[in-house]
Design an enzyme around this catalytic site. Structure first.
Site, PDB file in Angstrom:
ATOM      1  N   CYS A 380       0.733  -1.090  -0.105  1.00 37.29           N
ATOM      2  CA  CYS A 380      -0.017  -0.034  -0.035  1.00 37.29           C
ATOM      3  C   CYS A 380       0.771   1.215  -0.217  1.00 37.29           C
ATOM      4  CB  CYS A 380      -1.027   0.181   1.308  1.00 37.29           C
ATOM      5  SG  CYS A 380      -2.215   0.951   0.825  1.00 37.29           S
ATOM      6  N   HIS A 506      -3.518  -4.945   0.350  1.00 34.26           N
ATOM      7  CA  HIS A 506      -2.982  -5.553   1.620  1.00 34.26           C
ATOM      8  C   HIS A 506      -3.089  -7.090   1.574  1.00 34.26           C
ATOM      9  CE1 HIS A 506      -2.139  -1.900   3.880  1.00 34.26           C
ATOM     10  NE2 HIS A 506      -3.068  -1.340   3.328  1.00 34.26           N
ATOM     11  N   GLU A 508      -1.628  -9.268   2.929  1.00 35.84           N
ATOM     12  CA  GLU A 508      -1.313  -9.702   4.224  1.00 35.84           C
ATOM     13  C   GLU A 508      -2.680 -10.399   4.858  1.00 35.84           C
ATOM     14  OE1 GLU A 508      -0.599  -6.799   3.538  1.00 35.84           O
ATOM     15  OE2 GLU A 508      -1.166  -5.449   5.064  1.00 35.84           O
TER      16      GLU A 508
HETATM   17  N1  GLN Z   1      -1.955   6.806   3.164  1.00 34.88           N
HETATM   18  C1  GLN Z   1      -1.900   6.035   1.675  1.00 34.88           C
HETATM   19  C2  GLN Z   1      -3.190   6.220   1.139  1.00 34.88           C
HETATM   20  O1  GLN Z   1      -4.148   6.842   2.024  1.00 34.88           O
HETATM   21  C3  GLN Z   1      -1.707   4.605   1.951  1.00 34.88           C
HETATM   22  C4  GLN Z   1      -2.609   3.722   3.043  1.00 34.88           C
HETATM   23  C5  GLN Z   1      -2.311   2.666   3.370  1.00 34.88           C
HETATM   24  O2  GLN Z   1      -0.966   2.165   3.295  1.00 34.88           O
HETATM   25  N2  GLN Z   1      -2.992   1.703   3.876  1.00 34.88           N
HETATM   26  O3  GLN Z   1      -3.463   5.813   0.172  1.00 34.88           O
END
Ligand code: GLN
Length: 530
Positions: A380, A506, A508
């Protein structure tokens, strides 16, 4: 057969592992039964999505986009189910429902009260889930400890439930703590007695008591707890301190928990723990070891990265390779020392995160990974920062950044999603839940997943800016996975390096003991081969 209910409460102190105990009970019964976990949390947030990971640990994201308590991670991993957002009932949601009903006029003429109106909402919600899912067994975990103001209404609803479903269809499990004070060197039952008394004052008489302890509970302490708390000595079970939580179902089985549940609820689902045991054997007796640098700003609290840690455990079970995590705090690391960071490190992970703090340090570490060809996995925010690093140092886009970190950046290579521009509310408004990605042929990511299209869960507001796709690709970064419409970058890689991959999702969250997340598996294998 009517749906059966197991209610799990906790006492003495928080953090004893009620979620893991509930998930382990479920695991032991899951071979033949359809089990639904429900978690009740006493806080007034509608969901934990707006809470700081320092406060609440990881926010777990479900397939349907629900942001829920991290215990749902344990439930999904131990029960093999895909949970739904509705199964996490917070007091915030309960009050929301009560207020809506009141405004609609459903209570017309009545004074709306905690009992019966709020407790009815709680019970109705649980029965509605039973109706919808038709499970054999519902496991309800009540967050917090008995005696907390926050969970009183949930406990009262659980007390009432035995009238609704019949005493023979409901079982109360209470998790407490059995200390062995230094110098006394003896297991002590008093905290358990007091905690069970608090529960009894609320009209709940536990059928099974699990005593968390650093040793197996002795026969003496079991009889003592049994006689003071009115349960059979066999129904006092050790909740042993263990190094990894996957051992808990094995301990519970050894302590005879499935038989007690069978006796009380007349459900039997013989536990089949052979595979599970083998995985734990592999984790315990690794042939190899690698060290992975985890670069984040919440590194002081491992709970913030619970699912990542589990995903690595899953890899360990399959690759017989221990994954040691080296926590690298990136806040204030703008001038970080390369040899310190990389000392003994076989691979680098940059996990998800929010806000500007620590991002420059992470970008620096990603540069090291790219320049020195150290296996890198970005999750992410990790993808976003890898794109920023590449834009700055390879594409020559000086000052490239995300508009989250620097709204005035000359090169917003990461920008807010168009559908997010008008969003004002913070709760539950990100791009949440499972979305499909189409994987490009002949890429590392496609090879690892072994599929042309995959679905992973998301939780973000920003994305790789489409205005820069061409420029970045021309300089050698491969977009190995895109959304179906080709607009959103879901996976990237640098094909000339041994393992440099990242995803906007994600993965994971869906990693399981039986099937580790492919990107994690490939990453650990690459660390090992190095
Ligand atoms: N802050 C980033 C976004 O909002 C990444 C979010 C995250 O890593 N879950 O896109």
């Amino acid at each position: 057969m009517p749906t059966k209910y197991i209610i799990v409460t906790g006492g003495v102190l928080s953090g004893l592992g009620k979620g893991i105990a509930a998930a382990s009970i479920g695991h032991l019964l899951s071979s033949r039964l359809k089990i639904i976990p429900i978690k009740c949390d006493g806080y007034l947030n509608v969901d934990p999505g707006t809470m700081n990971p320092f406060e609440h640990g990881e926010v777990f994201v479900l397939e349907d986009g629900g942001e829920v308590d991290m215990d749902f991670g344990h439930y999904e991993r131990f029960l093999g189910v895909n949970c739904k957002s509705k199964w996490n009932l917070t007091m915030g949601k309960v009050f929301d429902m009560v207020r809506q009903k009141e405004r609609r006029g459903d209570y017309l003429g009545k004074t709306v009260q905690y009992i019966p109106h709020v407790t009815d909402i709680i019970k109705h919600h649980i029965f509605e889930i039973s109706q919808e899912e038709q499970p054999d067994l519902v496991i309800v975990e009540i967050g917090g400890t008995v005696g907390d103001i926050e969970n009183e209404l949930f406990l009262e609803a659980m007390r009432q439930m035995k009238e609704d479903v019949g005493r023979e269809n409901i079982l109360y499990v209470h998790l407490t703590y059995v200390p062995i004070p230094y110098g006394v060197n003896e297991q002590k039952s008093k905290p358990t007695q007091q905690s069970v008394n608090l529960l009894k004052q609320r009209g709940i008489f536990p059928d099974i008591i699990i005593g968390r302890c650093s040793e197996f509970l002795t026969r003496e302490i079991k009889s003592k707890i049994a006689s003071f708390c009115d349960v059979h000595p066999n129904a006092v079970i050790t909740g042993l301190d263990v190094e990894d939580i996957y051992e808990i179902p094995l301990i519970f089985e050894q302590e005879g928990l499935p038989e007690i549940i069978h006796k009380k609820l007349h459900i039997y689902s013989p536990p089949d723990l052979r595979k599970w045991r083998q995985y734990i054997e592999n984790i315990r007796n690794p042939e190899y070891a690698v060290t992975v640098a985890m670069c984040g700003k919440y590194t002081k609290l491992e709970d913030s990265y619970a699912s990542i840690i589990e995903a690595f455990n899953h890899c360990s079970a399959h690759l017989r390779c221990k994954v040691n995590l080296k926590w690298v705090e990136t806040t204030g690391l703008e001038n970080l020392d390369e040899s310190d960071v990389l000392e003994g490190v076989d691979g680098i992970v940059v996990p998800g995160g929010f806000g500007v703090r620590g991002t420059e340090g992470k970008i620096e570490i990603i540069r090291m990974a790219r320049e020195r060809d150290i296996p890198f996995l970005g999750l992410c925010l990790g993808l976003q920062l890898a794109v920023i690093e590449f834009a700055r140092h390879v594409c020559g886009l000086e000052g490239a950044n995300s508009t989250e970190m620097d709204p005035d950046t000359p090169h917003p290579v990461i920008d807010i999603l168009p559908e997010q521009r008008t969003v004002k509310d913070k709760g539950g408004t990100m791009r949440l839940g499972a979305y499909p990605a189409v994987l490009k042929e002949e890429t590392l990511v496609r090879e690892l997943y072994g599929a042309a299209e995959v679905s992973e869960r998301h939780r973000h507001r920003y994305e790789v800016n489409p205005d820069y796709h061409q420029r970045i690709a021309d300089n050698g970064m491969t977009f190995s996975g895109l959304s179906r419409d080709g607009r959103l970058v879901e996976f990237i890689e640098l094909p000339q390096l041994r393992f440099f991959a990242a995803t906007q999702a994600h993965p994971e969250l869906t990693s399981r003991m039986e099937r580790p997340a492919p990107l994690f598996y490939g990453f650990v294998r690459a660390c090992l081969n190095r």
